[in-house]
Design a protein around this motif. Structure first.
Motif, PDB file in Angstrom:
ATOM      1  N   GLN A  38     -20.077 109.882 -14.482  1.00  0.00           N
ATOM      2  CA  GLN A  38     -20.852 110.203 -13.293  1.00  0.00           C
ATOM      3  C   GLN A  38     -20.115 111.279 -12.528  1.00  0.00           C
ATOM      4  O   GLN A  38     -18.885 111.255 -12.435  1.00  0.00           O
ATOM      5  CB  GLN A  38     -21.055 108.955 -12.432  1.00  0.00           C
ATOM      6  CG  GLN A  38     -21.881 107.902 -13.135  1.00  0.00           C
ATOM      7  CD  GLN A  38     -21.986 106.613 -12.327  1.00  0.00           C
ATOM      8  OE1 GLN A  38     -21.221 106.383 -11.406  1.00  0.00           O
ATOM      9  NE2 GLN A  38     -22.944 105.787 -12.698  1.00  0.00           N
ATOM     10  N   LYS A  40     -16.816 110.973 -10.317  1.00  0.00           N
ATOM     11  CA  LYS A  40     -16.257 109.620 -10.421  1.00  0.00           C
ATOM     12  C   LYS A  40     -15.528 109.467 -11.744  1.00  0.00           C
ATOM     13  O   LYS A  40     -15.677 110.266 -12.660  1.00  0.00           O
ATOM     14  CB  LYS A  40     -17.369 108.570 -10.318  1.00  0.00           C
ATOM     15  CG  LYS A  40     -18.064 108.540  -8.976  1.00  0.00           C
ATOM     16  CD  LYS A  40     -19.025 107.387  -8.918  1.00  0.00           C
ATOM     17  CE  LYS A  40     -19.698 107.352  -7.546  1.00  0.00           C
ATOM     18  NZ  LYS A  40     -20.568 106.208  -7.421  1.00  0.00           N
ATOM     19  N   LYS A  41     -14.760 108.388 -11.840  1.00  0.00           N
ATOM     20  CA  LYS A  41     -14.065 108.084 -13.082  1.00  0.00           C
ATOM     21  C   LYS A  41     -15.075 107.650 -14.151  1.00  0.00           C
ATOM     22  O   LYS A  41     -16.160 107.184 -13.834  1.00  0.00           O
ATOM     23  CB  LYS A  41     -13.062 106.955 -12.860  1.00  0.00           C
ATOM     24  CG  LYS A  41     -11.838 107.376 -12.072  1.00  0.00           C
ATOM     25  CD  LYS A  41     -10.902 106.219 -11.844  1.00  0.00           C
ATOM     26  CE  LYS A  41     -10.139 105.894 -13.104  1.00  0.00           C
ATOM     27  NZ  LYS A  41      -9.146 104.826 -12.909  1.00  0.00           N
TER      28      LYS A  41
END
Length: 157
Positions: A130, A133-134
């Motif tokens: 995403q 994000k991670k």
């Protein structure tokens, strides 16, 4: 009778020297003068050069018995390379724990870690990226019938 992938596959299957070996793919070129026969074999623990040589000798003997000693052809027996798609359940099992890239019938692709191989298909942890994000991992089940192509993702990290 002519040399076809089907009858070569039968010869190759009958010529496997060990129970843990299996045929991955067979192709026969359509050159009438001197067809090229490619047999890809593998095993649950991999396959050795000696095992490939044994399969080759056994196929050569069967071709000579069925087509005569004057039959002209080229025969190659080898293991599938790292870039060759996984096609057999045994190949998937051997790659449990590795990252796979799987193309599905609907055109989508899933990349993730192969967790388990069942009779019905694959259980993977799919990488979900995403923006900003991670990476997260989501469990997915993929039936064998939905797989168009699956390859091991080679990482040099």
């Amino acid at each position: 009778m002519e040399l076809t992938a089907k009858n070569i596959r039968e010869m190759a299957q009958a010529g496997l020297p060990d129970n843990d070996l299996f045929i991955v793919d067979v192709s026969v070129s359509d050159s009438p003068a001197r067809p090229k026969i490619m047999v890809l074999a593998d095993g649950e623990q991999g396959i050795t050069i000696d095992q490939c040589a044994t399969i080759s000798r056994r196929i050569n003997r069967r071709i000579e018995e069925e087509f005569g000693p004057d039959m002209s052809y080229v025969l190659e027996v080898s293991s599938p390379g790292v870039d060759f798609p996984l096609t057999q359940p045994q190949q998937f099992k051997r790659n449990t724990g590795r990252s796979l890239k799987v193309k599905l019938q609907d055109g989508t692709e899933k990349i993730g870690k192969l967790e388990e191989v069942t009779e019905a298909g694959l259980n993977m942890l799919e990488e979900v990226k995403q923006k900003g994000k991670k990476v997260t991992y989501v469990p997915v089940q993929i039936p064998f019938g939905d797989i168009v192509k699956a390859n091991v993702v080679i990482s040099f990290k």
